[in-house]
Motif scaffolding. Structure first.
Motif, PDB file in Angstrom:
ATOM      1  N   UNK A 124      30.742  34.137  45.102  1.00 45.14           N
ATOM      2  CA  UNK A 124      31.814  34.928  44.331  1.00 45.14           C
ATOM      3  C   UNK A 124      31.876  34.252  43.041  1.00 45.14           C
ATOM      4  N   UNK A 125      32.497  35.135  42.128  1.00 42.66           N
ATOM      5  CA  UNK A 125      32.749  34.651  40.434  1.00 42.66           C
ATOM      6  C   UNK A 125      33.123  33.764  40.492  1.00 42.66           C
ATOM      7  N   UNK A 126      32.737  32.481  40.247  1.00 40.27           N
ATOM      8  CA  UNK A 126      33.630  31.299  39.642  1.00 40.27           C
ATOM      9  C   UNK A 126      34.103  31.402  38.511  1.00 40.27           C
ATOM     10  N   UNK A 127      34.868  31.624  37.301  1.00 38.58           N
ATOM     11  CA  UNK A 127      34.825  31.465  35.987  1.00 38.58           C
ATOM     12  C   UNK A 127      35.279  30.177  35.540  1.00 38.58           C
ATOM     13  N   UNK A 128      34.714  30.441  34.185  1.00 37.97           N
ATOM     14  CA  UNK A 128      35.025  28.725  32.998  1.00 37.97           C
ATOM     15  C   UNK A 128      36.739  28.931  33.028  1.00 37.97           C
ATOM     16  N   UNK A 129      36.502  27.218  33.729  1.00 33.71           N
ATOM     17  CA  UNK A 129      38.152  26.609  33.657  1.00 33.71           C
ATOM     18  C   UNK A 129      38.531  27.044  34.849  1.00 33.71           C
ATOM     19  N   UNK A 130      38.261  27.656  35.733  1.00 38.22           N
ATOM     20  CA  UNK A 130      38.410  28.019  37.009  1.00 38.22           C
ATOM     21  C   UNK A 130      38.420  27.406  38.524  1.00 38.22           C
ATOM     22  N   UNK A 131      38.700  27.116  39.280  1.00 35.99           N
ATOM     23  CA  UNK A 131      38.371  26.502  40.205  1.00 35.99           C
ATOM     24  C   UNK A 131      38.907  27.220  42.075  1.00 35.99           C
ATOM     25  N   UNK A 132      37.892  26.651  42.682  1.00 32.75           N
ATOM     26  CA  UNK A 132      37.947  27.517  44.388  1.00 32.75           C
ATOM     27  C   UNK A 132      37.979  26.324  44.579  1.00 32.75           C
ATOM     28  N   UNK A 133      38.841  26.828  46.511  1.00 34.41           N
ATOM     29  CA  UNK A 133      39.344  25.214  47.066  1.00 34.41           C
ATOM     30  C   UNK A 133      38.971  26.266  48.529  1.00 34.41           C
ATOM     31  N   UNK A 134      38.484  25.649  49.497  1.00 37.84           N
ATOM     32  CA  UNK A 134      37.551  25.643  50.240  1.00 37.84           C
ATOM     33  C   UNK A 134      38.587  24.689  51.459  1.00 37.84           C
ATOM     34  N   UNK A 135      38.979  24.485  52.809  1.00 37.31           N
ATOM     35  CA  UNK A 135      39.701  23.634  53.700  1.00 37.31           C
ATOM     36  C   UNK A 135      39.263  24.277  55.053  1.00 37.31           C
ATOM     37  N   UNK A 136      38.665  23.103  55.867  1.00 41.56           N
ATOM     38  CA  UNK A 136      38.824  22.936  57.522  1.00 41.56           C
ATOM     39  C   UNK A 136      39.272  22.088  57.849  1.00 41.56           C
ATOM     40  N   UNK A 137      39.927  22.325  59.139  1.00 44.57           N
ATOM     41  CA  UNK A 137      40.717  21.173  60.051  1.00 44.57           C
ATOM     42  C   UNK A 137      39.590  20.777  61.637  1.00 44.57           C
ATOM     43  N   UNK A 138      39.504  19.975  61.400  1.00 46.14           N
ATOM     44  CA  UNK A 138      38.334  19.349  62.316  1.00 46.14           C
ATOM     45  C   UNK A 138      39.676  18.380  63.492  1.00 46.14           C
TER      46      UNK A 138
END
Length: 364
Positions: free
Chosen positions: A253-267
């Protein structure tokens, strides 16, 4: 997996969220492992990979691997940037070991995005010691362009591959062949187990809805998943061929300039509730040049940190599990907190009491 219905078992003891900043602060030592409770996490900077082990025999300090991380690259993470797929730790995304807010982390930098992969020890609700980790990926766009970004996390599971065992469980559903679990399927976690140890993985992030949930999780033969550059063509019911793997897919998906995505998983190891609280990092260690192991302290259960937002999130999670009314659960939780305060079990200040009163009025 049996989901308990009583919300008293589902109260989250503490909530700690990660910021998007990365790097190492002055006075901190870089650490390449976490050894606490029943888990041992090791980080390989050269490969940009991690391994997770469980203390299966405390008397002999024998640690059992919870997934295959020895054969390179059996378990790995791939990132898609504008359709170009790269494995983290390889040519385009070399790994650098850093500290992030007191936790060990990998920093992967490219000309387009920066990825920080942070590891924090966690305890599930029914565990008295650390029994797993939270892995958080922060993908930051530091350029003046927009990019289409996705993530793929593949784990080469082995625990359920012996004859007579079930490769996976989705909650209490047996998974014996190729299967996809969509993000809206209602499943909370998957489990791979043998007769002595287990590995449980989260589906979505029960601590923060701002983190991106996987679009789907694909259970399939490891070779099939590995051979696909990105998405594997789904073959429902196809045999796992005694070489199973589970793959998290976060579609681009579109990650715009200066922004961030956060993905988290628990193991973690298996827990029939499956919710988590995070262990706080230690105080910064004295400056040293060598890599040192660190044991992270466990937060005592007697510590109470009141936060209305935590209570509301906890109730929403419970409502998703049981189908109960979230507003009613919030009121029950607040009543329980007041009972603990009246009985002298916890301390609340004047502002806490004001917040409880105003929240009760909102949901009553």
């Amino acid at each position: 997996m049996i989901i308990r219905k009583s919300f008293f078992f589902l109260f989250l003891l503490t909530l700690l969220l990660f910021g998007c900043a990365s790097g190492q602060k002055a006075g901190e030592s870089i650490i390449n492992e976490i050894k606490d409770g029943n888990i041992h996490l090791t980080l390989n900077e050269k490969k940009g990979s991690f391994s997770l082990f469980y203390l299966s025999n405390p008397n002999t300090t024998i640690y059992t691997p919870l997934f295959n991380s020895v054969e390179q690259p059996a378990s790995y993470t791939s990132i898609s940037v504008d359709g170009k797929v790269s494995k983290l730790g390889e040519k385009n995304f070399r790994a650098k070991l850093v500290n992030k807010n007191g936790y060990p982390a990998f920093l992967f930098e490219s000309s387009s995005v920066t990825v920080t992969q942070t590891f924090a020890p966690v305890m599930t609700v029914n565990s008295s010691v650390v029994n797993g980790i939270m892995v958080t990926y922060t993908v930051q766009n530091n350029t003046d362009k927009n990019y289409s970004v996705g993530l793929k996390i593949s784990i080469d599971t082995e625990l359920g591959e012996r004859r007579g065992l079930i490769p996976f469980y989705l909650d209490n559903r047996e998974i014996k062949s190729e299967t996809i679990a969509e993000k809206d399927s209602g499943y909370m976690s998957w489990v791979s187990r043998n007769n002595s140890v287990s590995l449980m993985g989260s589906i979505g992030n029960p601590l923060d809805y701002s983190h991106k949930a996987p679009d789907y999780i694909h259970f399939a033969n490891w070779r099939r998943l590995y051979s696909a550059s990105w998405k594997l063509r789904y073959s429902q019911g196809r045999s796992l061929s005694s070489d199973s793997a589970v793959c998290y897919f976060y579609e681009p998906s579109v990650l715009r300039s200066g922004e961030s995505f956060i993905y988290t998983i628990f193991l973690t190891t298996e827990d029939d509730v499956g919710l988590y609280h995070i262990i706080e990092p230690p105080e910064p260690a004295p400056t040293k040049t060598e890599t040192i192991p660190v044991t992270l302290p466990v937060v005592e259960d007697t510590v109470f940190r009141f936060n209305i937002r935590d209570i509301e999130q906890s109730a929403v999670i419970q409502a998703q599990l049981t189908g109960d009314n979230a507003n009613t659960l919030i009121l029950l939780k607040l009543q329980d907190i007041l009972n603990q305060f009246i009985n002298g079990e916890i301390d609340l200040n004047e502002q806490d009491l004001v917040d409880i009163e105003s929240t009760i009025n909102r949901y009553r």
